[in-house]
Every structure is written in structure tokens, then in C-alpha cells.
Write an enzyme that holds these catalytic residues in place. Sequence first.
Site, PDB file in Angstrom:
ATOM      1  N   CYS A  15     -11.587  -1.202  -5.512  1.00  0.00           N
ATOM      2  CA  CYS A  15     -10.869  -2.152  -4.658  1.00  0.00           C
ATOM      3  C   CYS A  15     -11.362  -3.534  -5.020  1.00  0.00           C
ATOM      4  CB  CYS A  15     -11.111  -1.849  -3.177  1.00  0.00           C
ATOM      5  SG  CYS A  15     -10.295  -3.028  -2.066  1.00  0.00           S
ATOM      6  N   GLY A  16     -10.506  -4.313  -5.672  1.00  0.00           N
ATOM      7  CA  GLY A  16     -10.921  -5.619  -6.166  1.00  0.00           C
ATOM      8  C   GLY A  16     -11.251  -6.595  -5.055  1.00  0.00           C
ATOM      9  N   SER A  17     -10.402  -6.647  -4.017  1.00  0.00           N
ATOM     10  CA  SER A  17     -10.694  -7.592  -2.941  1.00  0.00           C
ATOM     11  C   SER A  17     -11.976  -7.196  -2.210  1.00  0.00           C
ATOM     12  CB  SER A  17      -9.508  -7.686  -1.970  1.00  0.00           C
ATOM     13  OG  SER A  17      -9.264  -6.466  -1.312  1.00  0.00           O
ATOM     14  N   CYS A  35      -4.771  -7.938  -3.806  1.00  0.00           N
ATOM     15  CA  CYS A  35      -5.184  -6.772  -4.583  1.00  0.00           C
ATOM     16  C   CYS A  35      -5.649  -7.277  -5.936  1.00  0.00           C
ATOM     17  CB  CYS A  35      -4.035  -5.772  -4.736  1.00  0.00           C
ATOM     18  SG  CYS A  35      -4.456  -4.334  -5.764  1.00  0.00           S
ATOM     19  N   GLY A  36      -6.953  -7.358  -6.111  1.00  0.00           N
ATOM     20  CA  GLY A  36      -7.490  -7.918  -7.344  1.00  0.00           C
ATOM     21  C   GLY A  36      -7.178  -7.086  -8.566  1.00  0.00           C
ATOM     22  N   ASN A  37      -7.322  -5.752  -8.465  1.00  0.00           N
ATOM     23  CA  ASN A  37      -7.001  -4.897  -9.604  1.00  0.00           C
ATOM     24  C   ASN A  37      -5.519  -4.992  -9.943  1.00  0.00           C
ATOM     25  OD1 ASN A  37      -9.639  -3.682 -10.033  1.00  0.00           O
ATOM     26  ND2 ASN A  37      -9.317  -2.651  -8.092  1.00  0.00           N
ATOM     27  N   GLU A  59      -9.872   1.812   1.670  1.00  0.00           N
ATOM     28  CA  GLU A  59      -8.899   0.728   1.685  1.00  0.00           C
ATOM     29  C   GLU A  59      -7.900   0.884   2.816  1.00  0.00           C
ATOM     30  OE1 GLU A  59      -7.192  -1.136  -1.724  1.00  0.00           O
ATOM     31  OE2 GLU A  59      -8.277   0.216  -3.071  1.00  0.00           O
ATOM     32  N   ARG A  60      -7.690  -0.196   3.530  1.00  0.00           N
ATOM     33  CA  ARG A  60      -6.668  -0.247   4.564  1.00  0.00           C
ATOM     34  C   ARG A  60      -5.313   0.124   3.966  1.00  0.00           C
ATOM     35  NH1 ARG A  60      -4.653  -6.030   6.951  1.00  0.00           N
ATOM     36  NH2 ARG A  60      -4.151  -6.206   4.722  1.00  0.00           N
ATOM     37  N   ASN A 110       0.840  -1.188   0.000  1.00  0.00           N
ATOM     38  CA  ASN A 110       0.000   0.000   0.000  1.00  0.00           C
ATOM     39  C   ASN A 110       0.878   1.242   0.000  1.00  0.00           C
ATOM     40  OD1 ASN A 110      -2.522  -1.443   0.314  1.00  0.00           O
ATOM     41  ND2 ASN A 110      -1.905  -1.819   2.434  1.00  0.00           N
TER      42      ASN A 110
END
Length: 283
Positions: free
Chosen positions: A223-225, A76-78, A214-215, A67
Amino acid sequence: MSTSIPFQKMNGLGNEILVVDLRGRAETLDAAAVRAIGHGTASHFDQMMVLRDPRTAETDAYVQIYNIDGSEAGACGNGMRCVSWVVAEGSGRKALRFETHAGVLEAHVTDAARISVDMGRPRCSWQDIPLARPFQDSKAIALTIDTGDGRQLSAPSVVNVGNPHAVFWVDDPYAYDLARLGPPLETHPLFPERANISLARVTTPRSIVVRTWERGAGLTRACGSAACATAVCAARKGLAERHVTVTVPGGALQIEWRDDDRIWMTGPVQFEHAGQLEAGRVA
């Protein structure tokens, strides 16, 4: 040691991603270096995906995820879609396998407009999320916060999809000041490893709208996840089917929680520019 390391700046539905390939190289990154890279004009990112030499046979790389605050993320899906596109372009292969903190994940690249990545299995028990104290049912936990305008957010669903996630169900995800509410929720004592905070509305059994704090990154356009976490939580609560369209501020993702318990995400990526990391940013 040379620090002439190329990067590719990309985005997944507006989620800023920096892909750095350190396979075959000995350079290391600490939190300060990550933050310095992330605050560069050309190298700014929400998440940085660092490719390392494979640790497991028949994988293309071990991927570390950072991050912008220098902390490591578990998923991180993206970013994984961006990594998949970069490796597919370099290798000419469309079927790929990567290892992350969350395990070995598969990816299938059709083109930049359609990349599918395996996001692993959700973890729903309170110990695995993790939460600071036991909860029998993670579909709705006892957590309430005043929004400051006479309303409350309460009873979020929680799950771990590589990262801890809390999903609050609301009528309108855009009707709340998530930039203000996100930080105290992310760092709430109930979340010992902090958490991604989402506001979500199920609009039909096949469609969900979500915004996420997002953390370690703050408000992002995608945010993909979190999209995966929201889809899983909605299905567990009986609010939606297991194959849904999740719309985030940056666009739409297809999320399928398959019968084998694995979550697959499909969406696009966009290449922005290439560059070199500045001297002194990598040890």
C-alpha cells in the site's frame, strides 16, 4: 454504447492494479460495475485507476481511483506509478502531471524499475484526517483494541495522505492477525470515513517494516499511501529520518518527505497482461 474498452493489468510490488483509459470517452462507472470488473478473472484488482480527460490545464489526465469494493479512494501510490508508466509508454514523455482527488501530482519515469510520484502533503490535524472527535496530538491518539491473545494495539499515529491512515507501532508487524483485526479498526467509530490500518516497526532511522489492511481492499502486498503515511508518522515521532526505505510484504519503496512538505515515493511497477472489459460492465 460500445463497451470494448482495453485495460492493462499491472502490479506495484504485488499490489494489483488495473489501468483503464477512458480519456475521450463518455462511459461511466458505478460501484456495481467496479465490483463486477474487479471480480473478473483477468481484470481482478486491489485498486482500479481510471484515466479521464484532464480538468486542469497542463495535466495528462484526471485519475479516479476505485477500491475493489466499489468505493473511491483518494490516493494510491502504487497505482499512480502504474498510471505513470502507461502514459509514459504511450506518450514517450518521462515527466508527467496528473490530477486526483488529492490535487495535482507530478511523476518522473526512468523505467519500469524506477518511477517517482509526488504523493502530496500530509494532513495531520484531527479535522483533516478526519477523526470523529478532537485530538490535540495526532502523533498518538487514545485508541486501544484487544488482539484476542492477551495483547493490545494502542496509541496509533494518524495522518491523511490522500486517505485516512492509522499506524500502530509494534515489535513485529507479522505477529498479529491483521486480517481479523483490520475490519473492526477500519470501521471504528473514531474514523467516520474509515481508515487504512498499518502495523509498523522502525528497524533503523532509515528503514521501516509495515503491513497494511487497506480501506476498501483488505490485506494487500503493498500500500503506497500507507508507506508514505508510516514514514511521515515515524519522522513526526522522531523515530526515523525523513528519507527512508519502507519494506512492505511485496518489496521496498523509497519514501522522502521533503522540506517543501511534499512526499515523494519511488519504486517499480510490473506489467502483467492486457485485455478488454467485458460487455455490460461499463455503462
